[in-house]
Design a protein around this motif. Structure first.
Motif, PDB file in Angstrom:
ATOM      1  N   ASP A 442       0.770  -1.100  -0.086  1.00 45.21           N
ATOM      2  CA  ASP A 442      -0.074   0.203  -0.087  1.00 45.21           C
ATOM      3  C   ASP A 442       0.845   1.307   0.240  1.00 45.21           C
ATOM      4  O   ASP A 442       2.177   1.065  -0.275  1.00 45.21           O
ATOM      5  N   HIS A 443       0.287   2.261   0.320  1.00 49.00           N
ATOM      6  CA  HIS A 443       1.317   3.553   0.336  1.00 49.00           C
ATOM      7  C   HIS A 443       2.121   3.776   1.543  1.00 49.00           C
ATOM      8  O   HIS A 443       2.980   4.546   1.422  1.00 49.00           O
ATOM      9  N   THR A 444       2.100   2.797   2.410  1.00 46.28           N
ATOM     10  CA  THR A 444       3.236   2.790   3.316  1.00 46.28           C
ATOM     11  C   THR A 444       4.322   1.854   3.443  1.00 46.28           C
ATOM     12  O   THR A 444       5.184   1.863   3.985  1.00 46.28           O
ATOM     13  N   GLY A 445       4.151   0.719   2.533  1.00 44.08           N
ATOM     14  CA  GLY A 445       5.028  -0.068   2.207  1.00 44.08           C
ATOM     15  C   GLY A 445       4.690  -1.398   1.727  1.00 44.08           C
ATOM     16  O   GLY A 445       3.491  -1.422   1.377  1.00 44.08           O
ATOM     17  N   LEU A 446       5.454  -2.535   1.725  1.00 42.08           N
ATOM     18  CA  LEU A 446       5.150  -3.761   1.032  1.00 42.08           C
ATOM     19  C   LEU A 446       5.375  -4.799   2.032  1.00 42.08           C
ATOM     20  O   LEU A 446       6.184  -4.920   2.944  1.00 42.08           O
ATOM     21  N   THR A 447       4.917  -6.020   2.006  1.00 44.13           N
ATOM     22  CA  THR A 447       5.176  -7.309   2.757  1.00 44.13           C
ATOM     23  C   THR A 447       4.887  -8.472   1.986  1.00 44.13           C
ATOM     24  O   THR A 447       4.140  -8.612   1.047  1.00 44.13           O
ATOM     25  N   TRP A 448       5.435  -9.803   2.459  1.00 43.10           N
ATOM     26  CA  TRP A 448       5.003 -10.829   2.012  1.00 43.10           C
ATOM     27  C   TRP A 448       3.949 -11.623   2.710  1.00 43.10           C
ATOM     28  O   TRP A 448       3.849 -11.561   3.896  1.00 43.10           O
ATOM     29  N   VAL A 449       2.947 -12.277   1.851  1.00 38.86           N
ATOM     30  CA  VAL A 449       2.080 -13.143   2.458  1.00 38.86           C
ATOM     31  C   VAL A 449       1.800 -14.225   1.933  1.00 38.86           C
ATOM     32  O   VAL A 449       2.411 -14.494   0.675  1.00 38.86           O
ATOM     33  N   THR A 450       1.256 -15.245   2.588  1.00 38.25           N
ATOM     34  CA  THR A 450       0.874 -16.721   2.244  1.00 38.25           C
ATOM     35  C   THR A 450      -0.674 -16.703   1.972  1.00 38.25           C
ATOM     36  O   THR A 450      -1.405 -16.568   2.804  1.00 38.25           O
ATOM     37  N   ALA A 451      -1.089 -17.460   0.618  1.00 30.98           N
ATOM     38  CA  ALA A 451      -2.613 -17.464   0.479  1.00 30.98           C
ATOM     39  C   ALA A 451      -2.708 -18.818   0.238  1.00 30.98           C
ATOM     40  O   ALA A 451      -1.929 -19.509  -0.832  1.00 30.98           O
ATOM     41  N   PHE A 452      -3.624 -19.504   0.655  1.00 30.21           N
ATOM     42  CA  PHE A 452      -4.138 -20.810   0.787  1.00 30.21           C
ATOM     43  C   PHE A 452      -5.187 -21.107  -0.309  1.00 30.21           C
ATOM     44  O   PHE A 452      -5.666 -19.889  -1.090  1.00 30.21           O
ATOM     45  N   GLN A 453      -5.945 -22.146  -0.384  1.00 32.21           N
ATOM     46  CA  GLN A 453      -6.636 -22.368  -1.349  1.00 32.21           C
ATOM     47  C   GLN A 453      -7.849 -21.618  -2.071  1.00 32.21           C
ATOM     48  O   GLN A 453      -7.845 -20.876  -3.049  1.00 32.21           O
ATOM     49  N   GLU A 454      -8.673 -21.242  -0.843  1.00 32.07           N
ATOM     50  CA  GLU A 454      -9.789 -20.218  -1.095  1.00 32.07           C
ATOM     51  C   GLU A 454      -9.076 -18.881  -1.289  1.00 32.07           C
ATOM     52  O   GLU A 454      -9.734 -18.197  -2.349  1.00 32.07           O
ATOM     53  N   SER A 455      -8.380 -18.412  -0.473  1.00 37.23           N
ATOM     54  CA  SER A 455      -7.625 -16.996  -0.973  1.00 37.23           C
ATOM     55  C   SER A 455      -6.986 -17.063  -2.296  1.00 37.23           C
ATOM     56  O   SER A 455      -7.136 -16.026  -2.980  1.00 37.23           O
ATOM     57  N   GLY A 456      -6.292 -18.152  -2.552  1.00 43.68           N
ATOM     58  CA  GLY A 456      -5.524 -18.066  -3.962  1.00 43.68           C
ATOM     59  C   GLY A 456      -6.744 -18.164  -5.009  1.00 43.68           C
ATOM     60  O   GLY A 456      -6.239 -17.306  -6.144  1.00 43.68           O
ATOM     61  N   GLU A 457      -8.007 -18.678  -4.866  1.00 45.89           N
ATOM     62  CA  GLU A 457      -8.766 -18.703  -5.837  1.00 45.89           C
ATOM     63  C   GLU A 457      -9.315 -17.078  -6.033  1.00 45.89           C
ATOM     64  O   GLU A 457      -9.671 -16.904  -7.297  1.00 45.89           O
ATOM     65  N   GLU A 458      -9.598 -16.753  -4.968  1.00 51.28           N
ATOM     66  CA  GLU A 458      -9.907 -15.353  -5.127  1.00 51.28           C
ATOM     67  C   GLU A 458      -9.169 -14.342  -5.570  1.00 51.28           C
ATOM     68  O   GLU A 458      -9.332 -13.417  -6.549  1.00 51.28           O
ATOM     69  N   ILE A 459      -7.669 -14.699  -5.805  1.00 48.79           N
ATOM     70  CA  ILE A 459      -6.890 -13.760  -6.155  1.00 48.79           C
ATOM     71  C   ILE A 459      -6.570 -13.829  -7.655  1.00 48.79           C
ATOM     72  O   ILE A 459      -6.563 -13.309  -8.470  1.00 48.79           O
ATOM     73  N   LEU A 460      -6.430 -15.293  -8.096  1.00 51.14           N
ATOM     74  CA  LEU A 460      -5.988 -15.640  -9.411  1.00 51.14           C
ATOM     75  C   LEU A 460      -7.199 -15.880 -10.280  1.00 51.14           C
ATOM     76  O   LEU A 460      -7.239 -15.957 -11.470  1.00 51.14           O
ATOM     77  N   GLY A 461      -8.409 -16.053  -9.662  1.00 49.21           N
ATOM     78  CA  GLY A 461      -9.826 -16.460 -10.355  1.00 49.21           C
ATOM     79  C   GLY A 461      -9.931 -17.680 -11.007  1.00 49.21           C
ATOM     80  O   GLY A 461     -10.723 -17.624 -11.954  1.00 49.21           O
TER      81      GLY A 461
END
Length: 537
Positions: A442-461
């Motif tokens: 975001d406007h303050t910085g960046l970070t690494w996150v881990t996304a599993f099954q449901e979250s991965g489907e929401e991000i990649l479609g």
């Protein structure tokens, strides 16, 4: 029968009736009879004159008392079965007058809600159960529950809105964990219970009973309490799939309600309500119509601010026919739609009564989130800027353990089949589940996150299996790259779980994406306006 005196003194000189005449005569002619016999009726006259009359000067013999024989009922009263019961109809009483000490009762009430048929398994075996709620003309409410064979008798017969005459049920204390009605008792129907449909409509029994609580009072309501609420639907988010803790998938839809108290609250719909009334509400709001929604039996949640959600007993009424709905509609049309309302479902800036849950990326590190004993749960508005594509998923076990999928990582065995060490089984096909490593900022910085099954489907479609086949089976790098690029630089509201974990001998803070929801700019604008109004006040 209860024996009062077990033994008593013999009166007179009785003899057993089953003795024969000859035995009687022998007894009466004995020298010193131990118990003189009473002669039968045929020789009553002569015998009484010759034997019974005592001679002058003779002493009366003394008789030893004998044990009285046990009472035996006359043969006319044997083996005739139980005495017939009084089959007159039971007197109809109000629900409020029910108690477990009544013998025969009946209630006349309308079914206001009917639960789904549920199956369970416990130490006694498998079973099934369903419940329905009743309302009578005096405003009394009570829940009725049926188990197993009783379910087969009454489940199809019970219809919401119909009036029934119910009797011969068993009253037990209500289980308040599952029963929200204001009644200390609950009816359990049995095999002898009767449920009769009243064909004539009874206008004295209302179709529904509400006890609405204004939205501004929800803020002080206890967590997990059950309330009724009514408001204008301002916005409706799309329905999204959610995986429950038991491994089963369900639907979730979030909408926003406001009322004349100048407060708004988030209402979360679960399950079938997302597809039935939820879809209808979304179509109405998108067409510019803001309906009145009455919610019967909503559950209060204080996880992030105060919000409400549906449970199995929740009912939704769109534009209901009640005075509260008419008053709310009049307020909204007269200018209420243009008034700003503060949301009680969003945590606010520091310095206000509650701690903030909405964070920026830089605050995760600056405030040392995740380093306490319990994980921190925050919401971050951020953009996906990079996704690792070398190991974006893993091969998972597709077998079911009870009602949830195993999902343990599997490997190839020597015979080209997949093997699960947890299930100790082999199978032809495996499942593919996301394990995304992504960078968000975001406007303050960046970070690494881990996304599993449901979250991965929401991000990649798309599903992990589709993306895996595209890269490794079809080897279509062009289309694979398009899917990845399409997912970048889109804004999301990330629900994050932040917890420090041990990696080898080093402690690291792990950030897991619990939910990734594409930014709804209308809802986000309202949230920012709420923040501005609170800061200025």
């Amino acid at each position: 029968m209860e024996t009062i005196i077990p033994d008593c003194e013999i009166i007179g000189n009785p003899k057993l009736l089953m003795q024969s005449d000859s035995t009687s005569q022998k007894s009466s002619s004995a020298n010193k009879p131990e118990q003189p016999a009473i002669p039968d009726n045929r020789h009553l006259a002569t015998t009484s004159c010759s034997n019974s009359a005592p001679k002058p000067g003779n002493k009366m013999p003394s008789f030893r008392p004998t044990v009285q024989p046990p009472y035996r009922p006359p043969p006319n009263y044997k083996n005739h079965g139980p005495i017939a019961k009084n089959d007159a109809p039971a007197r109809i009483i109000p629900i409020s007058a029910l108690n477990p000490y009544q013998g025969r009762w009946a209630i006349k009430a309308r079914v206001t809600a009917k639960g789904d048929l549920r199956r369970y398994n416990n130490a006694k075996g498998d079973g099934k159960v369903f419940s329905f709620d009743l309302l009578d003309s005096d405003g009394g409410e009570i829940r009725v529950t049926c188990f197993n064979a009783v379910v087969d008798r009454f489940y199809d017969a019970i219809e919401v809105g119909k009036v029934y005459l119910i009797s011969k049920g068993n009253l037990k204390p209500a289980q308040k964990n599952f029963n929200h009605l204001k009644n200390e008792w609950e009816i359990f129907l049995e095999s002898s219970s009767t449920v009769e449909l009243c064909p004539d409509e009874d206008g004295s029994i209302p179709k529904q009973q509400f006890s609405f609580k204004p939205i501004n009072e929800i803020e002080s309501s206890e967590n997990n309490s059950i309330i009724d609420v009514i408001g204008i639907v301002e916005s409706v988010n799309p329905s999204v799939p959610i995986l429950r803790k038991n491994g089963m998938e369900t639907q979730r839809r979030i909408l926003n309600l406001k009322d004349g108290s100048n407060r708004s609250v988030e209402l979360t719909l679960w399950g079938e309500l997302c597809n039935k009334q939820g879809r209808e509400l979304q179509q109405m709001v998108e067409s510019g119509v803001f309906p009145v929604l009455a919610v019967k039996a909503a559950k209060v949640n204080n996880f992030s601010g105060k919000s409400i959600g549906t449970i199995s007993a929740t009912q939704l009424f769109i534009n209901p026919d009640c005075p509260e709905a008419y008053g709310l509609r009049d307020w909204f049309d007269r200018g209420g739609k243009n008034t700003a309302s503060q949301s009680i479902s969003r945590d606010i800036m520091p310095g206000c009564p509650r701690n903030e849950v909405r964070k920026t990326v830089s605050q995760i590190k600056d405030e040392g989130l995740g380093r306490a004993d319990k994980p921190d749960w925050v919401t971050v508005k951020a953009t996906v800027s990079f996704i690792k594509t070398d190991n974006f998923c893993y091969t998972a076990c597709p077998l079911m353990i009870g009602d949830r999928q195993c999902s343990k990582k599997v490997t190839r065995s020597g015979n080209a089949r997949w093997q699960c060490d947890r299930c100790t089984q082999e199978f032809e096909e495996c499942d593919y589940r996301y394990l995304l490593q992504a960078q968000v900022q975001d406007h303050t910085g960046l970070t690494w996150v881990t996304a599993f099954q449901e979250s991965g489907e929401e991000i990649l479609g798309c599903s992990a299996k589709e993306l895996y086949l595209l890269k490794y089976e079809e080897q279509d790098d062009v289309r694979f790259g398009e899917v990845i690029r399409r997912s970048l630089f889109s804004e999301y509201l990330f629900r994050l779980k932040i917890k420090e974990e041990m990696y080898g001998e080093e402690q690291r803070v792990k950030i897991t994406v619990v939910k990734a929801e594409k930014l709804n700019y209308s809802a986000e604008s309202r949230f920012l306006l709420d923040l501005i109004s609170r800061i200025t006040c």
